[in-house]
Design a protein around this motif. Structure first.
Motif, PDB file in Angstrom:
ATOM      1  N   GLY B 202      11.972 -13.755  -1.792  1.00 57.08           N
ATOM      2  CA  GLY B 202      11.878 -15.114  -2.334  1.00 57.08           C
ATOM      3  C   GLY B 202      10.511 -15.467  -2.886  1.00 57.08           C
ATOM      4  N   VAL B 203       9.556 -14.546  -2.805  1.00 55.31           N
ATOM      5  CA  VAL B 203       8.205 -14.826  -3.306  1.00 55.31           C
ATOM      6  C   VAL B 203       8.051 -14.169  -4.680  1.00 55.31           C
ATOM      7  N   SER B 204       7.428 -14.889  -5.621  1.00 55.88           N
ATOM      8  CA  SER B 204       7.223 -14.324  -6.956  1.00 55.88           C
ATOM      9  C   SER B 204       5.769 -13.895  -7.141  1.00 55.88           C
ATOM     10  N   ILE B 205       5.556 -13.085  -8.172  1.00 56.52           N
ATOM     11  CA  ILE B 205       4.183 -12.689  -8.518  1.00 56.52           C
ATOM     12  C   ILE B 205       3.348 -13.932  -8.808  1.00 56.52           C
ATOM     13  N   ASP B 206       3.953 -14.899  -9.493  1.00 53.80           N
ATOM     14  CA  ASP B 206       3.214 -16.131  -9.798  1.00 53.80           C
ATOM     15  C   ASP B 206       2.764 -16.852  -8.532  1.00 53.80           C
ATOM     16  N   ASN B 207       3.637 -16.875  -7.523  1.00 51.85           N
ATOM     17  CA  ASN B 207       3.245 -17.482  -6.235  1.00 51.85           C
ATOM     18  C   ASN B 207       1.950 -16.849  -5.726  1.00 51.85           C
ATOM     19  N   VAL B 208       1.884 -15.526  -5.813  1.00 52.59           N
ATOM     20  CA  VAL B 208       0.709 -14.806  -5.312  1.00 52.59           C
ATOM     21  C   VAL B 208      -0.516 -15.144  -6.166  1.00 52.59           C
ATOM     22  N   ILE B 209      -0.348 -15.089  -7.477  1.00 55.76           N
ATOM     23  CA  ILE B 209      -1.490 -15.337  -8.374  1.00 55.76           C
ATOM     24  C   ILE B 209      -2.025 -16.760  -8.205  1.00 55.76           C
ATOM     25  N   GLU B 210      -1.110 -17.724  -8.143  1.00 55.56           N
ATOM     26  CA  GLU B 210      -1.528 -19.126  -7.993  1.00 55.56           C
ATOM     27  C   GLU B 210      -2.258 -19.382  -6.690  1.00 55.56           C
ATOM     28  N   ASN B 211      -1.902 -18.648  -5.664  1.00 53.95           N
ATOM     29  CA  ASN B 211      -2.456 -18.918  -4.337  1.00 53.95           C
ATOM     30  C   ASN B 211      -3.624 -18.016  -3.953  1.00 53.95           C
ATOM     31  N   THR B 212      -4.100 -17.232  -4.900  1.00 54.84           N
ATOM     32  CA  THR B 212      -5.233 -16.358  -4.626  1.00 54.84           C
ATOM     33  C   THR B 212      -6.395 -16.776  -5.521  1.00 54.84           C
ATOM     34  N   GLY B 213      -7.551 -17.015  -4.924  1.00 54.28           N
ATOM     35  CA  GLY B 213      -8.699 -17.538  -5.663  1.00 54.28           C
ATOM     36  C   GLY B 213      -9.420 -16.502  -6.509  1.00 54.28           C
ATOM     37  N   PHE B 214      -8.872 -15.284  -6.587  1.00 57.18           N
ATOM     38  CA  PHE B 214      -9.488 -14.237  -7.408  1.00 57.18           C
ATOM     39  C   PHE B 214      -8.389 -13.318  -7.940  1.00 57.18           C
ATOM     40  N   ASP B 215      -8.768 -12.395  -8.820  1.00 58.23           N
ATOM     41  CA  ASP B 215      -7.770 -11.526  -9.456  1.00 58.23           C
ATOM     42  C   ASP B 215      -7.112 -10.570  -8.457  1.00 58.23           C
ATOM     43  N   VAL B 216      -5.810 -10.466  -8.554  1.00 59.43           N
ATOM     44  CA  VAL B 216      -5.066  -9.506  -7.737  1.00 59.43           C
ATOM     45  C   VAL B 216      -4.434  -8.496  -8.673  1.00 59.43           C
ATOM     46  N   ILE B 217      -4.576  -7.235  -8.346  1.00 60.40           N
ATOM     47  CA  ILE B 217      -3.897  -6.203  -9.128  1.00 60.40           C
ATOM     48  C   ILE B 217      -2.451  -6.108  -8.639  1.00 60.40           C
ATOM     49  N   ILE B 218      -1.532  -6.095  -9.575  1.00 57.01           N
ATOM     50  CA  ILE B 218      -0.114  -5.986  -9.192  1.00 57.01           C
ATOM     51  C   ILE B 218       0.263  -4.510  -9.251  1.00 57.01           C
ATOM     52  N   LYS B 219       0.182  -3.857  -8.120  1.00 54.35           N
ATOM     53  CA  LYS B 219       0.523  -2.442  -8.100  1.00 54.35           C
ATOM     54  C   LYS B 219       2.041  -2.278  -8.082  1.00 54.35           C
ATOM     55  N   SER B 220       2.679  -3.182  -7.365  1.00 61.85           N
ATOM     56  CA  SER B 220       4.134  -3.109  -7.251  1.00 61.85           C
ATOM     57  C   SER B 220       4.651  -4.506  -6.963  1.00 61.85           C
ATOM     58  N   ASP B 221       5.821  -4.821  -7.521  1.00 60.04           N
ATOM     59  CA  ASP B 221       6.404  -6.126  -7.209  1.00 60.04           C
ATOM     60  C   ASP B 221       7.725  -5.958  -6.467  1.00 60.04           C
ATOM     61  N   GLU B 222       7.877  -4.798  -5.841  1.00 60.48           N
ATOM     62  CA  GLU B 222       9.116  -4.609  -5.086  1.00 60.48           C
ATOM     63  C   GLU B 222       9.115  -5.492  -3.841  1.00 60.48           C
ATOM     64  N   VAL B 223      10.320  -5.669  -3.289  1.00 67.83           N
ATOM     65  CA  VAL B 223      10.450  -6.526  -2.107  1.00 67.83           C
ATOM     66  C   VAL B 223      10.018  -5.743  -0.866  1.00 67.83           C
ATOM     67  N   THR B 224       9.293  -6.425   0.016  1.00 67.81           N
ATOM     68  CA  THR B 224       8.815  -5.814   1.260  1.00 67.81           C
ATOM     69  C   THR B 224       9.970  -5.183   2.033  1.00 67.81           C
ATOM     70  N   GLN B 225       9.685  -4.004   2.545  1.00 62.65           N
ATOM     71  CA  GLN B 225      10.684  -3.286   3.345  1.00 62.65           C
ATOM     72  C   GLN B 225      11.058  -4.126   4.567  1.00 62.65           C
ATOM     73  N   MET B 226      12.354  -4.291   4.797  1.00 59.45           N
ATOM     74  CA  MET B 226      12.808  -5.082   5.952  1.00 59.45           C
ATOM     75  C   MET B 226      12.629  -4.279   7.245  1.00 59.45           C
ATOM     76  N   PRO B 227      12.428  -4.983   8.359  1.00 51.69           N
ATOM     77  CA  PRO B 227      12.344  -4.287   9.647  1.00 51.69           C
ATOM     78  C   PRO B 227      13.636  -3.526   9.923  1.00 51.69           C
ATOM     79  N   THR B 228      13.523  -2.348  10.495  1.00 51.02           N
ATOM     80  CA  THR B 228      14.718  -1.583  10.853  1.00 51.02           C
ATOM     81  C   THR B 228      15.367  -2.207  12.088  1.00 51.02           C
ATOM     82  N   SER B 229      16.581  -1.779  12.385  1.00 52.67           N
ATOM     83  CA  SER B 229      17.262  -2.343  13.559  1.00 52.67           C
ATOM     84  C   SER B 229      16.520  -1.956  14.839  1.00 52.67           C
TER      85      SER B 229
END
Lengths: 289, 251
Positions: B202-229
């Motif tokens: 549910g988080v977008s790249i824009d969310n990250v950029i807007e909320n970071t006070g400096f440049d962030v490199i976007i290495k990957s925009d995949e969704v975080t791996q979910m915890p296993t069972s």
């Protein structure tokens, strides 16, 4: 040999502008009855070295501190110390803010009669920006690395709370962590002990007890009998910290008069009675994390 | 697992990877999420980690959150504050901490906000940050990723050193992982810039950029791996059976 002293005897050894080291850690095993006695006295302009808890806060609230040498001030369960914060935010005290490891390094240098001990700690941080008195030293070996020369933190007096002592100053800290009290004692010209119990040498427990003797008696100038003397901080294994009292104390940063009238400017016995008596304190469970 | 997976659980699972491959060292997770994460690392991929009971003793199993019967703790060693310094100055530790501010160099602040002489907000003091960051690897957990935490320029009071001073640390300085409420990051971008590794659901790249006070490199925009069972079972049944973790994001 009898080193037993009264609160007044300790106060008589203090003077304006001196450097005092306080043993314990945060809200743990602080010599609070001695700190409250200093707050009652007219001693002022102290330089205080401490792993800070309510000792620092209470001294701040009474405007006793000219300069604080510290790594943190915290009440553990209540992370921020309100009285210390207020003093800092109003620019009422000078500070020498150090990494908490640098504090023990400075005490160790003093304990070993050395002018400084080298360390990397502090490099690359504003600890060096804000403490211009900290100098560098270059390794004389082939690496020629530039290090911080952490100066000795020489103390005029150390105040330490222990579980047990005899009249000669054979002390025992039986809680699991002795913190850095040994270094405070070694870094100081004089060390005054407040002790939960004062017992005969025979009652110290022989070889088994001697393991808990964290520094030798020649470092001890005076021993004060102060049952529950660490309250509201903890004194393991006898009692935990008094969270309810620490909350009330924290809140008192907004207006100190009520807290002061209720608990301060009293003899130690009167203080103990005001917080519910020794039995109540001894029933405060040890904290669990 | 009938329960839906919470953000706290995603952060715990992501954070536990900080100790992957770290071997037999002292794992210190300071604060709710880092502490559960360290425990999860020990229970899943790195059983050799040493952990304390939160106070003085090393215990064989991670201490669960909340009240417990400590007589069940299997004590295996001793770790007084004095020994913590000996240990960390020797570099055999990896801590995960939550600074109040962090900047583009990886410098961190827990001391004070605003003017140093009369701070707007006095915090704890630098505590062990100068020593931790110059002596061993650290990872960071930030529950409130914003321009107030990821600050422009430099943090107000540099408590933990940053990448521009790495040479001063005898090669020991490294921020391995940065986990926030928005995603997972590290400082392995070009010139040790902060880089995004994955976004939480549910988080977008824009969310990250807007909320970071400096440049962030976007290495990957995949969704975080979910915890296993397996991980979820460890978190829910062993490490935090009372669900204290859910308080961090008000879940």
């Amino acid at each position: 040999m009898d080193k037993i002293v009264s609160y007044q005897d300790v106060i008589d050894q203090l003077f304006d502008g001196m450097t005092i080291g306080v043993g314990g850690w945060g809200a743990r095993r602080k010599p609070m009855s001695l700190i409250r006695e200093i707050c009652r006295s007219d001693i002022k302009d102290l330089t205080v070295v401490s792993y800070g808890g309510p000792d620092v806060g209470l001294l701040c609230a009474h405007k006793k501190i000219k300069k604080l040498i510290f790594g943190f001030v915290s009440l553990d369960m209540i992370p921020l110390e309100s009285h210390f914060r207020q003093a800092r935010q109003k620019n009422e005290i000078d500070v020498m803010e150090l990494d908490e490891g640098m504090v023990q390094w400075g005490l160790r240098a003093a304990a070993m009669n050395l002018p400084f001990l080298p360390t990397r700690v502090g490099l690359g941080t504003d600890v060096l920006t804000h403490n211009l008195e900290l100098e560098y030293v270059t390794s004389p070996y082939s690496d020629a690395e530039k290090l911080v020369a952490m100066p000795a933190l020489n103390l005029d007096i150390a105040l330490i709370h222990v579980n047990k002592s005899d009249e000669k100053g054979n002390t025992q800290i039986v809680g699991p962590d002795p913190f850095f009290d040994e270094l405070f004692a070694r870094a100081a010209c004089k060390t005054f002990i407040s002790s939960e119990e004062v017992v005969s040498t025979q009652e110290l427990g022989g070889k088994d007890g001697a393991i808990f003797n964290r520094f030798e008696r020649s470092l001890v100038t005076g021993v004060l009998h102060a049952p529950c003397g660490a309250h509201p901080t903890s004194c393991a294994p006898s009692y935990g910290f008094d969270i309810k009292h620490l909350k009330e104390y924290s809140e008192a940063a907004k207006s100190f008069d009520e807290y002061s009238a209720k608990y301060l400017n009293k003899t130690h016995q009167e203080y103990i009675d005001s917080v519910g008596g020794a039995e109540t304190i001894l029933n405060i469970p040890l904290p669990q994390f | 697992m009938s329960e839906s997976i919470s953000l706290a659980e995603i952060c715990i699972s992501s954070s536990s990877k900080a100790w992957k491959g770290e071997g037999e060292i002292l794992a210190t997770g300071i604060g709710l999420i880092p502490r559960i994460a360290a425990g999860l690392a020990k229970l899943t991929h790195n059983p050799d980690l040493m952990m304390t009971d939160g106070e003085t003793y090393l215990i064989s199993q991670p201490a669960p959150m909340g009240k417990r019967d400590t007589s069940n703790d299997q004590v295996e060693g001793y770790m007084s504050y004095s020994r913590v310094f000996e240990n960390l100055w020797g570099g055999k530790r990896h801590a995960m901490v939550t600074p109040t501010q962090i900047d583009s160099f990886g410098q961190t602040n827990i001391s004070a906000i605003g003017d140093y002489d009369s701070p707007k907000v006095q915090l704890l003091g630098v505590r062990g940050f100068p020593g931790n960051f110059i002596n061993h690897k650290n990872s960071i957990f930030i529950p409130n990723h914003s321009v107030k935490t990821f600050v422009k320029g430099e943090v107000d009071m540099v408590s933990g050193m940053g990448y521009q001073n790495k040479d001063l640390s005898n090669g020991k300085f490294e921020i391995k992982l940065v986990v926030t409420n928005l995603g997972v990051f590290d400082f392995n971008g070009e010139n040790n810039n902060l880089q995004l590794l994955s976004l939480h659901p549910g988080v977008s790249i824009d969310n990250v950029i807007e909320n970071t006070g400096f440049d962030v490199i976007i290495k990957s925009d995949e969704v975080t791996q979910m915890p296993t069972s397996d991980e979820l079972a460890c978190i829910r049944e062993v490490l935090d059976p009372q669900g204290i973790r859910n308080s961090i994001f008000g879940e």
